[in-house]
Design a protein around this motif. Structure first.
Motif, PDB file in Angstrom:
ATOM      1  N   ARG A   1       0.836  -1.199   0.000  1.00  0.00           N
ATOM      2  CA  ARG A   1       0.000   0.000   0.000  1.00  0.00           C
ATOM      3  C   ARG A   1       0.871   1.250   0.000  1.00  0.00           C
ATOM      4  O   ARG A   1       0.469   2.296  -0.498  1.00  0.00           O
TER       5      ARG A   1
ATOM      6  N   TYR B   1       4.302   4.733  -3.636  1.00  0.00           N
ATOM      7  CA  TYR B   1       3.128   3.867  -3.704  1.00  0.00           C
ATOM      8  C   TYR B   1       3.236   2.753  -4.749  1.00  0.00           C
ATOM      9  O   TYR B   1       2.646   1.696  -4.569  1.00  0.00           O
ATOM     10  N   SER B   2       3.950   3.027  -5.862  1.00  0.00           N
ATOM     11  CA  SER B   2       3.959   2.017  -6.926  1.00  0.00           C
ATOM     12  C   SER B   2       5.320   1.982  -7.610  1.00  0.00           C
ATOM     13  O   SER B   2       6.069   2.977  -7.611  1.00  0.00           O
ATOM     14  N   ALA B   3       5.629   0.828  -8.192  1.00  0.00           N
ATOM     15  CA  ALA B   3       6.907   0.630  -8.872  1.00  0.00           C
ATOM     16  C   ALA B   3       7.096   1.681  -9.957  1.00  0.00           C
ATOM     17  O   ALA B   3       6.173   2.006 -10.701  1.00  0.00           O
TER      18      ALA B   3
ATOM     19  N   GLU C   1       7.934   4.791  -9.283  1.00  0.00           N
ATOM     20  CA  GLU C   1       7.760   6.106  -8.690  1.00  0.00           C
ATOM     21  C   GLU C   1       9.077   6.620  -8.102  1.00  0.00           C
ATOM     22  O   GLU C   1       9.870   5.842  -7.572  1.00  0.00           O
TER      23      GLU C   1
ATOM     24  N   LYS D   1       9.420  -3.344  -7.651  1.00  0.00           N
ATOM     25  CA  LYS D   1       8.485  -4.292  -7.044  1.00  0.00           C
ATOM     26  C   LYS D   1       9.075  -5.055  -5.866  1.00  0.00           C
ATOM     27  O   LYS D   1       8.343  -5.691  -5.108  1.00  0.00           O
TER      28      LYS D   1
ATOM     29  N   THR E   1      -5.654   4.868   0.773  1.00  0.00           N
ATOM     30  CA  THR E   1      -4.404   4.204   0.371  1.00  0.00           C
ATOM     31  C   THR E   1      -3.596   3.921   1.628  1.00  0.00           C
ATOM     32  O   THR E   1      -3.776   2.901   2.254  1.00  0.00           O
TER      33      THR E   1
END
Lengths: 110, 118
Positions: A31, A51-53, A55, A68, B103
């Motif tokens: 998350r 938050y995400s690969a 970034e 990841k 989130t």
């Protein structure tokens, strides 16, 4: 079980010598990944959330990146005042709590 | 904006004695956390409150540790009786939404209380 591993445990740099700190993580679903700075005798100070690969986020001489499986905290041309312990923490889908790594103790010599 | 306040900053006690720590979170933050940080390690969550209710206390040693958050604002963490292995820094943190966040939610930490048990 969610896990966070930081390396190296300690890092000594000369002023101006750029380097990177690593945070490897294993979670059921990410998350958010957090970077904190902690000075001796103080509580952790928030730096970044990723938050995400793919970034990336920057703040002064610091840049945090995320894949990841791991995150890097790049320190460009560090100064002695960047000396601190840098903590990485993950928040996963399976738990409401942050799981922290043991940190990297950074010492920047003038 | 005022940060998370904690007191006392330092405490030295003998084993088997009792001790209490106080935390005042950032104004408006619904969620409050107590962490234990042993020297050389990252913080470990002891208990998480959402307003007045406990969300997670799975890692709280309930035979000796207790915590409360009255009126959904301030919180106290108590250890009774203390053991040598309780020597650590006790950190309080708060966040705006906690488990209600869509989130994830940034946690802001106080300066901590360093406990030494002799």
């Amino acid at each position: 079980e969610d896990q966070v591993t930081q390396s190296p445990e300690a890092l000594r740099l000369q002023e101006g010598e750029s380097s990177s700190l690593n945070c490897s993580y294993t979670v059921s679903g990410l998350r958010g990944l957090f970077w904190y700075r902690q000075d001796p005798g103080k509580g952790p100070e928030f730096l970044f959330t990723l938050y995400s690969a793919g970034e990336e986020k920057e703040k002064e001489r610091l840049k945090a990146t995320l894949t990841k499986k791991e995150s890097f905290l790049h320190i460009t041309a560090p100064k002695p005042e960047d000396s601190a312990t840098y903590l990485c923490a993950v928040h996963s889908d399976s738990s409401y709590k942050l799981i922290f790594g043991s940190g990297t103790r950074l010492l920047v010599r003038p | 904006e005022a940060g998370v306040a904690q007191s006392p900053r330092y405490k030295i006690i003998e084993k088997r004695q009792s001790v209490a720590f106080w935390c005042n979170p950032i104004s408006g933050h619904a969620t409050l956390y107590w962490y234990q940080q042993i020297l050389g390690q990252g913080p470990k969550l002891l208990i998480q409150f959402q307003n007045n209710g406990v969300v997670d206390d799975s890692q709280l040693p309930k035979d000796r540790f207790s915590a409360e958050r009255l009126k959904g604002v301030d919180s106290t963490l108590k250890i009774q009786p203390a053991k040598l292995e309780d020597s650590a820094v006790y950190l309080c943190a708060s966040s705006l939404e906690g488990r209600l966040a869509a989130t994830t939610d940034t946690q802001y930490f106080g300066p901590g209380t360093r406990l030494t048990v002799l």
